[in-house]
Motif scaffolding. Sequence first.
Motif, PDB file in Angstrom:
ATOM      1  N   ARG A 138       0.807  -1.187   0.000  1.00 40.39           N
ATOM      2  CA  ARG A 138       0.000   0.000   0.000  1.00 40.39           C
ATOM      3  C   ARG A 138       0.858   1.262   0.000  1.00 40.39           C
ATOM      4  N   TRP A 182       1.808   3.620  -4.980  1.00 40.53           N
ATOM      5  CA  TRP A 182       1.358   4.399  -6.127  1.00 40.53           C
ATOM      6  C   TRP A 182       1.087   5.861  -5.794  1.00 40.53           C
ATOM      7  N   LEU A 183       1.243   6.137  -4.517  1.00 37.12           N
ATOM      8  CA  LEU A 183       0.930   7.497  -4.118  1.00 37.12           C
ATOM      9  C   LEU A 183       1.941   8.448  -4.758  1.00 37.12           C
ATOM     10  N   ARG A 184       1.497   9.104  -5.760  1.00 39.54           N
ATOM     11  CA  ARG A 184       2.451   9.988  -6.440  1.00 39.54           C
ATOM     12  C   ARG A 184       2.105  11.428  -6.170  1.00 39.54           C
ATOM     13  N   SER A 185       1.681  11.660  -4.950  1.00 36.29           N
ATOM     14  CA  SER A 185       1.253  13.024  -4.663  1.00 36.29           C
ATOM     15  C   SER A 185       2.465  13.936  -4.602  1.00 36.29           C
ATOM     16  N   LEU A 189       3.486  16.650  -2.313  1.00 32.12           N
ATOM     17  CA  LEU A 189       3.150  17.391  -1.126  1.00 32.12           C
ATOM     18  C   LEU A 189       4.022  18.627  -1.050  1.00 32.12           C
ATOM     19  N   THR A 218      -0.807   6.544  13.488  1.00 30.18           N
ATOM     20  CA  THR A 218      -1.163   7.105  12.192  1.00 30.18           C
ATOM     21  C   THR A 218      -0.150   8.153  11.742  1.00 30.18           C
ATOM     22  N   VAL A 261       3.120   6.412  10.583  1.00 30.86           N
ATOM     23  CA  VAL A 261       2.998   5.786   9.264  1.00 30.86           C
ATOM     24  C   VAL A 261       2.919   6.873   8.184  1.00 30.86           C
ATOM     25  N   LEU A 262       2.147   7.916   8.478  1.00 29.42           N
ATOM     26  CA  LEU A 262       2.001   9.015   7.525  1.00 29.42           C
ATOM     27  C   LEU A 262       3.348   9.672   7.237  1.00 29.42           C
ATOM     28  N   THR A 268       5.539   7.501   5.130  1.00 28.79           N
ATOM     29  CA  THR A 268       5.048   7.469   3.749  1.00 28.79           C
ATOM     30  C   THR A 268       5.426   8.750   3.011  1.00 28.79           C
ATOM     31  N   ARG A 277      -4.240  24.223  -7.437  1.00 23.16           N
ATOM     32  CA  ARG A 277      -3.275  23.690  -6.498  1.00 23.16           C
ATOM     33  C   ARG A 277      -3.902  23.317  -5.147  1.00 23.16           C
ATOM     34  N   THR A 334      -5.020  15.319  -1.884  1.00 24.32           N
ATOM     35  CA  THR A 334      -3.861  14.446  -1.679  1.00 24.32           C
ATOM     36  C   THR A 334      -3.606  14.253  -0.197  1.00 24.32           C
ATOM     37  N   LEU A 341      -3.640  10.711   1.528  1.00 27.42           N
ATOM     38  CA  LEU A 341      -2.423  10.247   2.176  1.00 27.42           C
ATOM     39  C   LEU A 341      -2.723   9.817   3.602  1.00 27.42           C
ATOM     40  N   LEU A 342      -3.522  10.609   4.292  1.00 26.82           N
ATOM     41  CA  LEU A 342      -3.892  10.309   5.672  1.00 26.82           C
ATOM     42  C   LEU A 342      -4.669   8.997   5.741  1.00 26.82           C
ATOM     43  N   LEU A 343      -5.648   8.851   4.839  1.00 30.54           N
ATOM     44  CA  LEU A 343      -6.463   7.629   4.839  1.00 30.54           C
ATOM     45  C   LEU A 343      -5.625   6.401   4.519  1.00 30.54           C
ATOM     46  N   ALA A 344      -4.706   6.564   3.566  1.00 29.13           N
ATOM     47  CA  ALA A 344      -3.894   5.419   3.163  1.00 29.13           C
ATOM     48  C   ALA A 344      -2.915   5.033   4.270  1.00 29.13           C
ATOM     49  N   SER A 345      -2.567   5.986   5.133  1.00 31.97           N
ATOM     50  CA  SER A 345      -1.595   5.702   6.183  1.00 31.97           C
ATOM     51  C   SER A 345      -2.255   5.234   7.474  1.00 31.97           C
ATOM     52  N   PRO A 355      -9.351   2.987   2.824  1.00 35.38           N
ATOM     53  CA  PRO A 355      -7.934   2.960   2.434  1.00 35.38           C
ATOM     54  C   PRO A 355      -7.759   2.622   0.955  1.00 35.38           C
ATOM     55  N   ALA A 387      -8.471   5.639  -1.190  1.00 33.76           N
ATOM     56  CA  ALA A 387      -7.383   6.607  -1.183  1.00 33.76           C
ATOM     57  C   ALA A 387      -6.327   6.252  -2.220  1.00 33.76           C
ATOM     58  N   ILE A 388      -5.966   4.958  -2.239  1.00 34.08           N
ATOM     59  CA  ILE A 388      -4.915   4.540  -3.167  1.00 34.08           C
ATOM     60  C   ILE A 388      -5.411   4.622  -4.618  1.00 34.08           C
ATOM     61  N   GLN A 423      -5.660   8.168  -6.061  1.00 27.75           N
ATOM     62  CA  GLN A 423      -4.340   8.722  -6.352  1.00 27.75           C
ATOM     63  C   GLN A 423      -3.811   8.205  -7.685  1.00 27.75           C
ATOM     64  N   VAL A 424      -3.911   6.876  -7.820  1.00 27.28           N
ATOM     65  CA  VAL A 424      -3.417   6.261  -9.051  1.00 27.28           C
ATOM     66  C   VAL A 424      -4.169   6.813 -10.255  1.00 27.28           C
ATOM     67  N   GLU A 463      -3.910  12.536 -15.356  1.00 27.11           N
ATOM     68  CA  GLU A 463      -3.146  13.731 -15.686  1.00 27.11           C
ATOM     69  C   GLU A 463      -2.233  13.486 -16.886  1.00 27.11           C
TER      70      GLU A 463
END
Lengths: 288, 313, 567
Positions: free
Chosen positions: A11, A14-17, A19, A265, A268-269, A272, B133, B140, B144-148, B190, B193-194, B197-198, B204
């Motif tokens: 998990r 793929w997060l390509r954010s 930030l 949380t 982990v955040l 990540t 933005r 995001t 990110l928070l949900l995925a973590s 979760p 969230a992933i 993002q993908v 894009e």
Amino acid sequence: MTTTAHLPAPRGVWLRSRLPRPGIVLAALFLLVVAVAAVVPGLLAAQDPLAIGTDPGFLPPFASTAHLLGTDQEGRDVLSRLAHGTAPSLVMGLGATGIAVIGGAVLGLLAGLGSRATEAVVMRVLDVVLAIPELLLALIVIALLGTGTEHALLAVGVATIPYYSRMVRAQTHVVRRSGYVEAATGLGIHQASVIWRHVLPNAIKPVLVLATIGVGTAIAVGASLSFLGLGAQPPAPEWGSMLAAGVQYISVDWMLVAIPAVVITLTVLSVTVLGQDLRRRAEGRTAR
Amino acid sequence: MRAKLLAERIGWRMIAGVGVLWGAATAAFFTLHGTAGDAALSTVAGQGADPTQAVLDQVRRDYGLDLPLWRQYVDYLGQLLHGDLGESYQQRLPVAQAIEAQLGQTVQLAAGAIVIALVLAVGVGVLTAKRRRWVRATTTGVELLLASTPTFVIGLVLLIVFSIGLHLFPVSGQDGLRSLVLPTFTLALPVTAILSQVLRSELEDVLEQPFILTARARGMRDVAVRFRHALRHAAIQLVTMSGYIIGGLLGGTVITESLFNRQGIGQLMLVATTNKDIPLVVGVVIFCALVYVVVNLVVDILYTVIDPRVVTR
Amino acid sequence: MPLSEPRSWPHLLTRAMSLAAVATVLSACSASGLSQPAPPHGDARNTAAPGEVLNGGGTPVKGGTLKISMAADPLCLDPHSISSDTEQILGHLQFDNLTFLNADGSPGPWLATSWTISPDGRTYVFTLKKGVTFADGTPFNAQAVVANFAHMLDPNTRSPLAGPYIAPYASSTVIDDYTLQVNLKSAYSPFLNVLAQGWLGMESPKAIQESTPAQLCAHPVGSGPFTLTSYTPNVGASYARRADYDWGPPALGQTGAADLDGVDLSWIGQDPVRYNSLISGQYQLTGYLPPQNAAAVQANSQFVFEDVNRIGWPFTFDFNTSRAPLDDIKVRKAIVEGVDVNAIVQTSQFGQRGVARSYLDSVTEFYDPSVQLPAYNVQDANALLDGAGWASRNAAGFRTKNGQELDLKLPVSNATTVSPVYDLLQAQLKTLGVNLQVEVQPQTQVTTRRYAGDYDLLSGVWHTNTPDVLSIKYASSQIPNSAHLGQNLARLSDPTLDRVLQRSRETTDRTELASLYSQAQKQLVSDVPGLPVYQNTVLWAFDKKLHNVIVNTSHGTPLLTYAWLVP
């Protein structure tokens, strides 16, 4: 015959954010505090995390200067338990990822550089591991070896080996195709040194990125196992088991659930966020 | 020519799949039998039980636990070939029946979670790709928070807020749709969230392609462009991830079902492993491996449908 | 959050006295039996006496379905095949027993209306009730009882409790349809008591004969006030009223069928969820209230809260007397004197359970309040340990003898929530210089170690309905070995105690029994085979809309036969 083109990954991969910078700085700062707590917990909380004193249980946070985050059901200092619980929680994340990386590298190289038969056997074994959900594998390992951080760690490590070995194997194929290996072996250079000089340096970047995010996942899975009562042993403080104990008293004092939940949380955040930054750098992308 | 190649490919994949099933069953069988703890004792002599020796001896005989391990393995494989997964030590039911009894609830939960995750992810992904933005930064951040956040933390938060706090949904049980809401969201968030993002990332890339510009030049509205054209191209990535998602859901049900006190495969896993109910654990392992094999096979076929070049690879 | 004071001894004495008062009332008006209005409560801790009627009075309302929640599904509803505690509640919905305990703990009639016992205590002749039928129409008679005994003892039933409880059973002779002679291998005075337990309920012989064990688990058939209509493992079960029921325990003083239309049961494993679903009105009764929520329910005027002491063996740490270091009685005594049990109980049980200072729960018949373990005394404890050769200490502060640390291993199953009692005991033993190692392991491994003797301490309770629990726990014949299972986990072998316990099984003379059990309790206090911690109680609560709930005389659980519900 290779397996499907898709590469399942833990998990978050793929997060390509993208930030904003302050996020990365905050994450790094938070992890610094966590690291300090893991190495010298006494610096953050001077009290014995196991001491059952005369103080009442279920003190709310900030109600007493002696217990900044309050006390738990047995009157123990929550801040101290949190600080002392850092090391086992981090060991879980780092240890499991360590096992996965080392196991993954060995199997990946074996598959990438070995004969076709070796490769087939290794890939089928990895398929078997992948076919069993991570948590079920962990449950089986714990049912066999008993509860405890070290067993949970082993289980999560083994379950994630395939992701790393597939990555390492893919890298060796890239290196192989580029002709290094043939050339080097042709020159009589020993295979070990080919691996050392050419394969590993190429594989290290993506593995490192995956590993960083993997540490976060492993911390979360470790906490989940503790939550199911299969992780750290009492009375040793550990975030997941603090949370599991707190759930029993949720109607009495929900802070006992909220505090470890927030810490887990955030950790982990942060991991990540840093992992993604690392990934962007590795891929040569810059934050837009 | 192509059909023949495809059939051959599927054939090979099925043989490999059977191999995976055999490997998973064998590994589970030997590790479970080979380790500490007397399975017969744990079957009849748990806490609060005071069984007689005669009962213990009978259980050993019934399940062949008095035979050498290789003999037990050969017998088990023989059973498997006849499609018999054996009898659960604890429930005294055929393992297949025990799994079947729990399957419906888990499928309900997982299917609900997939639908919610897909709808939310597609909605959020499509609407936020290439936006201002602050919109992207906020989404995001939330993603990110949900995925973590570990699944059980999400579940606890939902439980505290919506059930204990607002009394909107029951805390547990399986009667009706209302009791399905919180566990489904716990499992779905979760994943959502992933996925979003993908999806956004893919979108894009797609939105910069020339054919999108053409569509816009033809005067097509923005939302239509996003949903009709861009989404179709980004969908391939979702197919790629389906195996991973289903595996994650199967694991996630252990936590969700235990937190919300629901029956299902996750609960079955937990109960079977803690009681060392060997046939049941091996049965569940085989079941999970089967799901994995089938999903991958389907994904593989889908690929060849979407992109014919894959077959010749 | 305010915690109520732990139960003190004077309180327990008051309780024992009120219990005696209830017994007197009972014998005075046996015709109306238990349905006498209970004496006004006034007890802050709401501990009800056996047989007490709760939320009684008023005119019964017919109809309505009662929704109840329980902790864990035994995964089988055949009472003979399980040892789950829930059977005390569920069993009495669906099944009837041969006997029913009176409020003083002595056996009284139910499906067996009367009996005679031979002088050697080995032959029982039962007269059975006529006109009783099982839910499938099969008549209840002497043959049915024989089939039930055979089913409990059949190894294929894998009976964890019912079978072992009637282990001395040898054979039966059917004299006529309603007269049965039961022959025992040896005298067994608790026989009539154990027949009153939920696990020994009477099942339809037809269902027994026609079902596989799994089928019987899923759909057992009894003669009780309710019949099972559906059962979904781990989810719940539904019971419907039997209109023609008219054979409840005479002691209840009520006749006829149940007032409720049915009972819907759900299993809710998570403590906080079970508590919240009760408070939110999803259920009207819970069989297992978490102690941490007891104070909140007690303060809530919408609910009746009960904390009922149970007959049997208190929550106790067994000392493994068969291996070092606990083979040394000085070390055992030191632990008993050096641990502040009051503090442990107050913190871990939220004032809901009383401290135990002997090896019998105080509500057990023939409990002797004058027999007590020595009081908390750290100086004595340290002196005892010094005297036992554990005088030096290592760097960690633990005592040593010949270089060996004073370690005690306590295997604990991970299947249950790990109790704070272990942490608290560990912390207290540390101050004595004893290193308690709590080893959380899979249930299988704990069970294997339990029977192999690989432990120093083990914790547990044993609730039953007879003081004969002392034979189960401490007779040397009950020490487990490779050829025989048993529950003497202290592995105590004391010939004097064995003789007293044996004699207590041979006599049914109540004066002699009182003296024998008193001797046994004294002998145990001098043997110190364990550390008793708290009185085993069962916590339950129900909505005040539910009326006429009776405290079961056998295990302190709610008896719902004649309960009724205001819509």
